[in-house]
Design an enzyme around this catalytic site. Structure first.
Site, PDB file in Angstrom:
ATOM      1  N   SER A  99     -58.348 -22.364  39.049  1.00  0.00           N
ATOM      2  CA  SER A  99     -56.994 -23.219  38.963  1.00  0.00           C
ATOM      3  C   SER A  99     -56.004 -22.934  38.042  1.00  0.00           C
ATOM      4  O   SER A  99     -55.524 -21.848  38.246  1.00  0.00           O
ATOM      5  CB  SER A  99     -57.762 -24.578  38.845  1.00  0.00           C
ATOM      6  OG  SER A  99     -57.011 -25.612  39.378  1.00  0.00           O
ATOM      7  N   ASP A 187     -50.594 -35.097  25.299  1.00  0.00           N
ATOM      8  CA  ASP A 187     -49.119 -35.023  25.262  1.00  0.00           C
ATOM      9  C   ASP A 187     -48.233 -33.979  25.970  1.00  0.00           C
ATOM     10  O   ASP A 187     -47.628 -33.981  26.836  1.00  0.00           O
ATOM     11  CB  ASP A 187     -48.374 -35.537  23.831  1.00  0.00           C
ATOM     12  CG  ASP A 187     -48.885 -36.860  23.577  1.00  0.00           C
ATOM     13  OD1 ASP A 187     -49.417 -37.732  24.536  1.00  0.00           O
ATOM     14  OD2 ASP A 187     -48.621 -36.957  22.331  1.00  0.00           O
ATOM     15  N   HIS A 246     -63.135 -27.917  44.992  1.00  0.00           N
ATOM     16  CA  HIS A 246     -62.197 -27.226  44.108  1.00  0.00           C
ATOM     17  C   HIS A 246     -62.914 -26.632  43.071  1.00  0.00           C
ATOM     18  O   HIS A 246     -62.743 -25.611  42.445  1.00  0.00           O
ATOM     19  CB  HIS A 246     -61.254 -28.066  43.732  1.00  0.00           C
ATOM     20  CG  HIS A 246     -60.116 -27.507  42.961  1.00  0.00           C
ATOM     21  ND1 HIS A 246     -59.307 -26.444  43.161  1.00  0.00           N
ATOM     22  CD2 HIS A 246     -59.827 -27.902  41.479  1.00  0.00           C
ATOM     23  CE1 HIS A 246     -58.776 -26.131  42.052  1.00  0.00           C
ATOM     24  NE2 HIS A 246     -58.810 -26.782  41.287  1.00  0.00           N
TER      25      HIS A 246
END
Length: 266
Positions: A99, A187, A246
């Site tokens: 990924s 963040d 996945h």
């Protein structure tokens, strides 16, 4: 976090944290790069099994696990991070990337062709995706650590936020219970989600052998993207693991191992 500025919005972090399995042999060492919200630990089972033939190095990518946190999170920068680890292990390795880690590994091969011997890209293509993973960041941000004493407490809060059980287990591997925090720079990952979903525009090619191994039940690697993939990786081969989605390495670990071993030893 000890960041070294390279220019506007670009930072180089100290070498990534990594876990080694096995010892050096006559076969090329293997580097494994995990996906978004993952860590080197996620690959422990497969890494240990593949280490019967070679040295295996599983990394925590930047902003994940025990690796440094940075203000930026781009594929060229993450490729440089991997290149540094490879340089410290002789200058060339086989590479498996899943990924986000697969996109990082592709960027590494395109930008540092000499550093990669053979490449396995797990369930991702060198294209941009329209979906986002921001909902999982929101679920993790919403965890109230004041009430957390054990991993199951966080799983319960994630379940209440609608996160399915398999992903609850996956995400909570990145918990730091004693310090009541995530080992994920949420963040920075949130701010750079568009970059994570995209893939840098490039005309570079990598001429080495690469296997695009995808889950038979996943829609991440589409036949209509093969032309784009082959333009970057002319020697690409494609294979699917039936019944896997996945997270094919976690859902079908023995099948993933068998495919990886056969390709790496070809």
């Amino acid at each position: 976090m000890g960041l070294v500025p390279l220019g506007p919005q670009r930072y180089h972090c100290p070498m990534l944290n990594y876990i080694t399995h096995g010892t050096a042999t006559d076969k090329p060492p293997l580097l494994i790069a995990h996906g978004l919200y993952g860590s080197a630990r996620n690959w422990g089972v497969i890494a240990k099994r593949l280490a019967d033939e070679r040295l295996v190095v599983a990394v925590d990518l930047r902003n994940h696990g025990h690796s440094p946190w940075t203000q930026s999170h781009s594929y060229p920068e993450m490729a440089e991070d991997l290149a540094e680890v490879i340089d410290a292990h002789g200058g060339q390795m086989d590479v498996i990337g899943h990924s986000m880690g697969g996109k990082t590994a592709m960027m590494l091969a395109l930008n540092h062709p000499e550093a990669v011997h053979r490449l396995i890209v797990a369930d991702i293509a060198p294209v941009s995706y329209s979906h986002s993973q921001i909902q999982f960041i929101e679920a993790m941000r919403a965890v109230n650590f004041d009430t957390v004493e054990r991993r199951s407490d966080v799983e319960a809060q994630l379940a209440a936020a609608g996160v399915e059980p398999a992903l609850q287990s996956f995400f909570t591997q990145s918990l730091d219970i004693p310090n009541k925090r995530w080992r994920l720079n949420l963040d920075t990952l949130a701010r750079h989600m568009p970059d994570i979903m995209a893939f840098p525009q490039t005309t570079a090619q990598w001429q080495g052998p690469v296997l695009f191994l995808s889950g038979g039940e996943s829609d991440y690697v589409r036949r209509e993207d093969r032309e784009i993939t082959l333009a970057r990786f002319p020697k690409a081969r494609f294979a699917k693991i039936p019944g896997a989605g996945h997270w094919l390495h976690a859902e079908k670990p023995r099948e993933f191992e068998a495919n990886a071993r056969a390709f790496l030893n070809a």
